[in-house]
Design an enzyme around this catalytic site. Structure first.
Site, PDB file in Angstrom:
ATOM      1  N   HIS A   1       2.352  48.621  -1.044  1.00 47.46           N
ATOM      2  CA  HIS A   1       1.243  49.128  -1.867  1.00 47.46           C
ATOM      3  C   HIS A   1       1.606  49.086  -3.349  1.00 47.46           C
ATOM      4  CE1 HIS A   1      -2.278  51.758  -2.712  1.00 47.46           C
ATOM      5  NE2 HIS A   1      -1.509  52.171  -3.707  1.00 47.46           N
ATOM      6  N   GLU A   2       2.752  49.647  -3.672  1.00 50.74           N
ATOM      7  CA  GLU A   2       3.149  49.704  -5.079  1.00 50.74           C
ATOM      8  C   GLU A   2       3.496  48.325  -5.627  1.00 50.74           C
ATOM      9  OE1 GLU A   2       2.532  52.258  -6.674  1.00 50.74           O
ATOM     10  OE2 GLU A   2       2.260  53.647  -5.001  1.00 50.74           O
TER      11      GLU A   2
ATOM     12  N   HIS B   1       0.424  46.690  -7.018  1.00 48.07           N
ATOM     13  CA  HIS B   1       0.159  47.115  -8.400  1.00 48.07           C
ATOM     14  C   HIS B   1       1.115  46.405  -9.371  1.00 48.07           C
ATOM     15  CE1 HIS B   1      -2.594  50.166  -7.114  1.00 48.07           C
ATOM     16  NE2 HIS B   1      -1.684  50.957  -6.575  1.00 48.07           N
TER      17      HIS B   1
END
Length: 387
Positions: free
Chosen positions: A32-33, A36
Site C-alpha cells: 500500500h505504502e 504512494h
C-alpha cells in the site's frame, strides 16, 4: 491441570500467530505504502520517510535521495511522509510551506497540482488491488480450481428453496442476473442476502425455469463472533461428474482474479449496507487481534498457501477501506481534492483541520470498538478451551 494445559497450548501457538500476523500485515501495508511512494517519485515529489509501523524506530536507513526507510515498534500500519507533510496523515505543514524556498516547492507534495496529488493518494489502494489480483491469478494459473457445478442434489424440507419450488437435479444458471458457474458462486450470493428476495434461473429437464427465493436468516457463532448468513436449504450434487477442475491460461487467470477481487469488493459493500440497515451484527467487526487470530489459523490449517490467500483477502479489504471518504483515510484526501477541483481552490486550512479531527475520531472509535469485539471473542474462546 486442564487449565494449565490450555495456557501452555495457547502460549505455544502465540508465537506462530504473531509471526503470521506480522507477515500478513507487513506485506499488505508495504505494498500500500509503496504505491504512494512509487507514484510520488514518478511525479517528482520528495519523500522524507517510508515507515512500516508507528512509534519508536527499531531499524532504519537513509537512501541516496534522502528518504528514511524504517521499521517502527507498533506494527499496526505504516506511512509515507512527503516533503511538506506535517505528519503521517499527509496533513500539510503550513508553517513549513510558508518558509519553504521556491526551489524546494517543486518537490513539495502540497504544491503539486490536484491531478498529481490525487494520483499519489489513489496509488496506495490501487496497489492493494493489484497485489490481490496477482495472488489470485497466480493461484488460478499454477493450481487451477476444483469446483462443484451448481446442481442441486436435495432440497431440505421447510427451507426457503422448498417454498420457492426448487427440485433435485435443478441446475442453477443465474442469481439476480449474475451468471453462476459453481455451487460456491451461488452460496456467496445467498449467504450475504438473508431476508432479501433473489431471482433464480434454473435448468430443469432441458427447460429454463424462473424462481424467486428469500434466503432464511441463520445466526452462527464462530471464534470471531456471531455471523448472520442467508441459507437457501439446498445440497450440492454428490455425483463425481459434478466435480470439475478449472484450468486457466495466463490471461484467463488474470480475468478470473479480477472477478474474484471485484466479488470481494461487492460482498464487503453489501455487508456494510446490511450493517447500516441493522441486518448484520456489529459483533462481526474485527480489529488487529482478530486479524492476528485469522493469520495464525490460516497458517495452522493451510500453511503458506492459506496465509498467502489471506494476504490477498486482506489487501482487498485494506484497499477498499482506504477509499472510504473519511478524512484521514486516502478516500478523505480524494474527497478534499475533488472539492478543490470543483471550487478551483482548496478548502480552508480550518475546514481541513476540522475534517481530519472528525476523521481521526471516527477511525479511533471504530478501532476501539473492533478491538473490544476481539477481546470478547478471545476471552470466550479461551474460556471454552479451558472448560
Amino acid at each position: 491441570m486442564d487449565f494449565l494445559a490450555t495456557i501452555s497450548g495457547a502460549t505455544g501457538s502465540l508465537f506462530l500467530t504473531l509471526i503470521s500476523f506480522l507477515v500478513v500485515l507487513t506485506v499488505v501495508v508495504f505494498i500500500h505504502e509503496f504505491g504512494h511512494f512509487w507514484v510520488g517519485r514518478l511525479c517528482g515529489v520528495g519523500v522524507t520517510a517510508f515507515s512500516i509501523g508507528f512509534g519508536r524506530e527499531l531499524i532504519g536507513w537513509t537512501d541516496k535521495k534522502g528518504t528514511r526507510w524504517k521499521i517502527c515498534a507498533i506494527p499496526l500500519g505504516g506511512y509515507v511522509k512527503f516533503v511538506g507533510d506535517l505528519n503521517a496523515a499527509s496533513v500539510p505543514d503550513q508553517d513549513e510551506l510558508d518558509r519553504m524556498p521556491l526551489a524546494e516547492r517543486s518537490i513539495s507534495f502540497p504544491h503539486q497540482n490536484v491531478a498529481k496529488r490525487a494520483a499519489i493518494v489513489a496509488a496506495g489502494p490501487i496497489a492493494n488491488f493489484i497485489l490481490a489480483i496477482a495472488i489470485f491469478a497466480g493461484f488460478n494459473y499454477f493450481s487451477g480450481r476444483q469446483v462443484l457445478e451448481p446442481r442441486i442434489e436435495a432440497v431440505q424440507p421447510g427451507s426457503a428453496a422448498e417454498k420457492a419450488g426448487f427440485q433435485p437435479k435443478d441446475l442453477i444458471l443465474t442469481v439476480d442476473g449474475r451468471q453462476i458457474q459453481t455451487f460456491a458462486d451461488m452460496q456467496l450470493i445467498v449467504s450475504s442476502s438473508a431476508g432479501e428476495p433473489l431471482d433464480f434461473t434454473v435448468e430443469r429437464n432441458g427447460q429454463m425455469v424462473a424462481l424467486t427465493a428469500t434466503p432464511n436468516l441463520v445466526e452462527r457463532t464462530s471464534p470471531f463472533g456471531k455471523q448472520r448468513i442467508g441459507l437457501l436449504g439446498v445440497e450440492a450434487s454428490r455425483d463425481p461428474a459434478a466435480i470439475k477442475r478449472l484450468t486457466y491460461s495466463p490471461w484467463g487467470a488474470v480475468k478470473a482474479a479480477v472477478g474474484e477481487t471485484w466479488s470481494l469488493v461487492e460482498r464487503t459493500l453489501n455487508f456494510i449496507r446490511r450493517l447500516a440497515m441493522g441486518w448484520e451484527s456489529t459483533d462481526q467487526l474485527s480489529g488487529p487481534i482478530g486479524i492476528a487470530r485469522a493469520s495464525g489459523t490460516a497458517f495452522d490449517v493451510g500453511g503458506v498457501y492459506s496465509l498467502v490467500s489471506l494476504i490477498g483477502f486482506m489487501s482487498v479489504s485494506i484497499g477498499l477501506i482506504n477509499l472510504f471518504p473519511i478524512p484521514l483515510l486516502d478516500g478523505g484526501h480524494l474527497l478534499f481534492y475533488a472539492i478543490e477541483a470543483v471550487r478551483g481552490r482548496p478548502l480552508s486550512e480550518k475546514a481541513q483541520e476540522i475534517g481530519f479531527r472528525i476523521g481521526f475520531a471516527l477511525v479511533a472509535m471504530l478501532m476501539l470498538f473492533a478491538t473490544w469485539n476481539d477481546l470478547v471473542h478471545l476471552g470466550t474462546s479461551f474460556l471454552a478451551r479451558g472448560s
